[in-house]
Design a protein around this motif. Structure first.
Motif, short mmCIF file in Angstrom:
data_model
loop_
_atom_site.label_atom_id
_atom_site.label_comp_id
_atom_site.label_asym_id
_atom_site.label_seq_id
_atom_site.Cartn_x
_atom_site.Cartn_y
_atom_site.Cartn_z
N HIS C 60 34.66 33.59 3.27
CA HIS C 60 33.21 33.56 3.46
C HIS C 60 32.85 33.96 4.89
O HIS C 60 31.89 34.70 5.12
CB HIS C 60 32.71 32.15 3.16
CG HIS C 60 31.33 32.13 2.59
ND1 HIS C 60 31.07 32.24 1.25
CD2 HIS C 60 30.13 32.06 3.21
CE1 HIS C 60 29.76 32.23 1.06
NE2 HIS C 60 29.17 32.10 2.23
N ARG C 64 30.65 37.02 6.20
CA ARG C 64 29.50 36.78 7.07
C ARG C 64 29.56 37.70 8.28
O ARG C 64 28.60 38.42 8.61
CB ARG C 64 29.47 35.31 7.51
CG ARG C 64 28.13 34.84 8.05
CD ARG C 64 28.23 33.43 8.63
NE ARG C 64 29.13 33.34 9.79
CZ ARG C 64 28.83 33.78 11.02
NH1 ARG C 64 27.69 34.37 11.26
NH2 ARG C 64 29.71 33.66 12.00
N ASN C 67 28.93 41.38 7.53
CA ASN C 67 27.54 41.76 7.30
C ASN C 67 26.68 41.65 8.54
O ASN C 67 25.53 42.09 8.55
CB ASN C 67 26.94 40.90 6.18
CG ASN C 67 27.53 41.28 4.83
OD1 ASN C 67 27.62 42.45 4.50
ND2 ASN C 67 27.95 40.30 4.06
N GLN C 68 27.23 41.04 9.60
CA GLN C 68 26.42 40.84 10.81
C GLN C 68 27.00 41.54 12.03
O GLN C 68 26.45 41.43 13.13
CB GLN C 68 26.25 39.35 11.09
CG GLN C 68 25.51 38.65 9.95
CD GLN C 68 25.00 37.27 10.32
OE1 GLN C 68 25.74 36.47 10.89
NE2 GLN C 68 23.74 37.00 10.01
N ARG C 76 34.35 49.05 6.89
CA ARG C 76 33.73 47.87 6.30
C ARG C 76 34.26 47.55 4.88
O ARG C 76 34.59 46.41 4.55
CB ARG C 76 32.23 48.11 6.26
CG ARG C 76 31.35 46.92 6.19
CD ARG C 76 29.92 47.38 6.43
NE ARG C 76 29.72 47.83 7.79
CZ ARG C 76 29.47 47.00 8.83
NH1 ARG C 76 29.37 45.72 8.63
NH2 ARG C 76 29.32 47.48 10.03
N ASP C 77 34.33 48.58 4.05
CA ASP C 77 34.78 48.37 2.67
C ASP C 77 36.25 47.95 2.63
O ASP C 77 36.67 47.21 1.73
CB ASP C 77 34.61 49.65 1.85
CG ASP C 77 33.17 49.84 1.38
OD1 ASP C 77 32.77 50.99 1.15
OD2 ASP C 77 32.45 48.82 1.26
N TYR C 80 36.34 44.32 3.37
CA TYR C 80 35.84 43.61 2.18
C TYR C 80 36.93 43.51 1.12
O TYR C 80 37.18 42.45 0.55
CB TYR C 80 34.62 44.37 1.64
CG TYR C 80 34.04 43.78 0.38
CD1 TYR C 80 34.43 44.25 -0.87
CD2 TYR C 80 33.12 42.73 0.44
CE1 TYR C 80 33.91 43.69 -2.03
CE2 TYR C 80 32.59 42.18 -0.72
CZ TYR C 80 32.99 42.67 -1.95
OH TYR C 80 32.47 42.13 -3.10
N ARG C 81 37.61 44.64 0.86
CA ARG C 81 38.65 44.65 -0.17
C ARG C 81 39.83 43.77 0.19
O ARG C 81 40.39 43.08 -0.67
CB ARG C 81 39.13 46.08 -0.43
CG ARG C 81 38.25 46.86 -1.40
CD ARG C 81 38.91 48.15 -1.88
NE ARG C 81 38.81 49.24 -0.92
CZ ARG C 81 37.91 50.22 -0.97
NH1 ARG C 81 36.99 50.23 -1.92
NH2 ARG C 81 37.90 51.17 -0.05
N GLN C 204 46.08 47.39 -0.09
CA GLN C 204 45.02 47.46 0.89
C GLN C 204 45.59 47.58 2.31
O GLN C 204 45.08 48.34 3.12
CB GLN C 204 44.11 46.22 0.76
CG GLN C 204 42.76 46.37 1.39
CD GLN C 204 42.07 47.67 1.09
OE1 GLN C 204 42.08 48.15 -0.04
NE2 GLN C 204 41.47 48.28 2.10
N GLU C 206 48.44 48.94 3.02
CA GLU C 206 48.96 50.31 3.08
C GLU C 206 47.83 51.31 3.37
O GLU C 206 47.98 52.21 4.20
CB GLU C 206 49.65 50.68 1.76
CG GLU C 206 50.27 52.07 1.79
CD GLU C 206 50.90 52.49 0.49
OE1 GLU C 206 50.88 51.69 -0.49
OE2 GLU C 206 51.44 53.60 0.44
N ALA C 207 46.69 51.12 2.70
CA ALA C 207 45.54 52.00 2.93
C ALA C 207 45.08 51.92 4.38
O ALA C 207 44.81 52.94 5.02
CB ALA C 207 44.39 51.62 1.99
N LEU C 210 47.60 53.78 6.62
CA LEU C 210 47.47 55.23 6.53
C LEU C 210 46.25 55.72 7.29
O LEU C 210 46.26 56.80 7.89
CB LEU C 210 47.38 55.66 5.06
CG LEU C 210 48.67 55.48 4.26
CD1 LEU C 210 48.42 55.73 2.76
CD2 LEU C 210 49.77 56.39 4.76
N LYS C 211 45.18 54.93 7.32
CA LYS C 211 43.97 55.33 8.02
C LYS C 211 44.11 55.19 9.53
O LYS C 211 43.62 56.01 10.30
CB LYS C 211 42.78 54.49 7.57
CG LYS C 211 42.12 54.94 6.30
CD LYS C 211 40.91 54.10 5.97
CE LYS C 211 40.31 54.55 4.63
NZ LYS C 211 39.30 53.61 4.13
#
Lengths: 213, 213, 213
Positions: C60, C64, C67-68, C76-77, C80-81, C204, C206-207, C210-211
């Protein structure tokens, strides 16, 4: 009107085309599995597992490129969602084949054949539309409309099977018969999940069409 | 402080408001379904299916606008997640009603009524908060706090029902009784999924509030 | 090479590290629960619920902040993931412990121990890698490779258990025995979901690697 595709873009579309073809291979193996005499099914399940591993590698390659390519042909999240949905279709089909063999459900109700036939058709349509994402012409509309129709067909077969499993005295004769029912429910649930995954692919293709056209 | 809304923005908020209202219609139909004598339930299930089709069209329209609108009132992914979560609530409620009729589970345990009552309350609160997303004032906080409380209530009812289904001698008397238990578990699982979907809606509203305030 | 971390960034990494540690606590409690004599299991289930509440608060807090905060250390995604996947691991482990007590499944098949042991190992590896996301060096690769191996191990245990539940005459003796089988299937399904969630965490990570590399 689409921009001229770069070599990097071409790589993405080739990978999506490969994923589509792998779904056709997978659906056909599943169809052969359920049509085969039970002792012959293990062979098809093993080939289905190999097909799922290949599909997994395509999805993995798409994700790798997604995370390492600065400019992508579509929005990054849309590519992610499409690749995930295609992967879910294959996973569910492989799982269904695996359960049929693991559970030794020798006697499959007839409408399981309908579930699998709709998956074969959905896979064929999906393999056909993947290359069309390059040009994103009007013929892409027909894809999601037809997938939606197929998903309704799969849904009807699923519900008929649920009614059969839960109403037929055949599965209430003994504790062993109830166990057979629970096994079959697991199998048809997994086939229904595969049909739902194709619908998710169709939603994603529609979203891409609306954005790109 | 929010920017003055454009006509395009208004369209999004109207669609979310419509989705919220459809959830109230759906939850009320589900409540009427479980309260009705079994022979009358089919009628409510059919109306629930119609409500689900309408909700599906709202979700579809939101997605269409999302993919064709250049500037959206909220982050694109947030709109997508909110619309998906609202759609999941309706799908689960419709599925539960459908199963109750398909499975002919005539004798529903009392706490299924509690599960459905919490869904009705959650739907009402959701319908109330959708228009408030325009101004995103402090009263939006109360929404997710109350949905969280309702979800805990739904959870307790679900767990009580699981204990009943698995411990009660009633469902161990015969193979047919076990099948009845398996049917009921499917129904209560689907109702629990609906409660979880309302919580996902609440999480998404909270995320929007934190971003926009 | 990573940019110098800001205090805000540090907050995110601390929260992910906390989530990782909470997974170790949860997995260990689950292991203690299944090893305990049935009358003692409730105590562990209650502590597992407390651990899940703490994990929920970490998730949570990440949402929070997400988003702020205007500038985040990762996309961001992706944050989140990752936060969602970590939360799913804990939820599934807590649900499994809860069901074992609620269902009073006193007699757990041996390979349930294998399922739980792989979750413990996966939790330890996850707790170890979270701090390494700051520097994102090559040692992060070993993480997802090992999680993938563990997930295959969990999968084999799960399939062996399915074969046991559905083939063993023990669960076909009577209606009550079938109910016992249905309970156990629910438990092993939930443990398999937990293993799948750890694999989602690994994907996630791993992603992100890679980024960022």
């Amino acid at each position: 009107m689409r921009f001229r595709l770069t070599p990097r873009d071409v790589a993405f579309f080739d990978l999506f085309a490969a994923s589509g073809s792998q779904l056709v291979v997978g659906a056909d193996l599943l169809a052969q599995l359920i049509a085969a005499p039970p002792p012959d099914r293990l062979r098809f399940a093993e080939r289905l597992r190999d097909a799922e591993h290949e599909a997994d590698q395509s999805a993995h390659e798409i994700m790798r490129r997604l995370n390492q390519t600065f400019v992508t042909p579509f929005d990054r999240d849309d590519i992610y969602r499409l690749a995930s949905a295609l992967d879910d279709c294959m996973d569910a089909m492989e799982a269904a084949g695996d359960l049929i063999v693991l559970y030794q459900v020798d006697d499959l109700p007839e409408e399981v054949g309908t579930q699998v036939a709709t998956l074969q058709r959905a896979a064929e349509l999906t393999a056909d539309v993947m290359p069309k994402l390059r040009t994103m012409g009007e013929e892409v509309r027909a894809y999601w409309i037809e997938i939606n129709r197929l998903e309704n067909e799969a849904d009807r077969a699923y519900r008929d099977l649920l009614a059969l499993l839960f109403q037929s005295p055949k599965y209430q004769e003994s504790p062993a018969a109830v166990i057979e029912m629970v096994k079959l429910k697991d199998v048809i649930d997994t086939l229904e999940q595969a049909a739902d995954s194709f619908e998710t692919v169709a939603h994603q293709v529609e979203a891409l069409f609306l954005k790109e056209s």
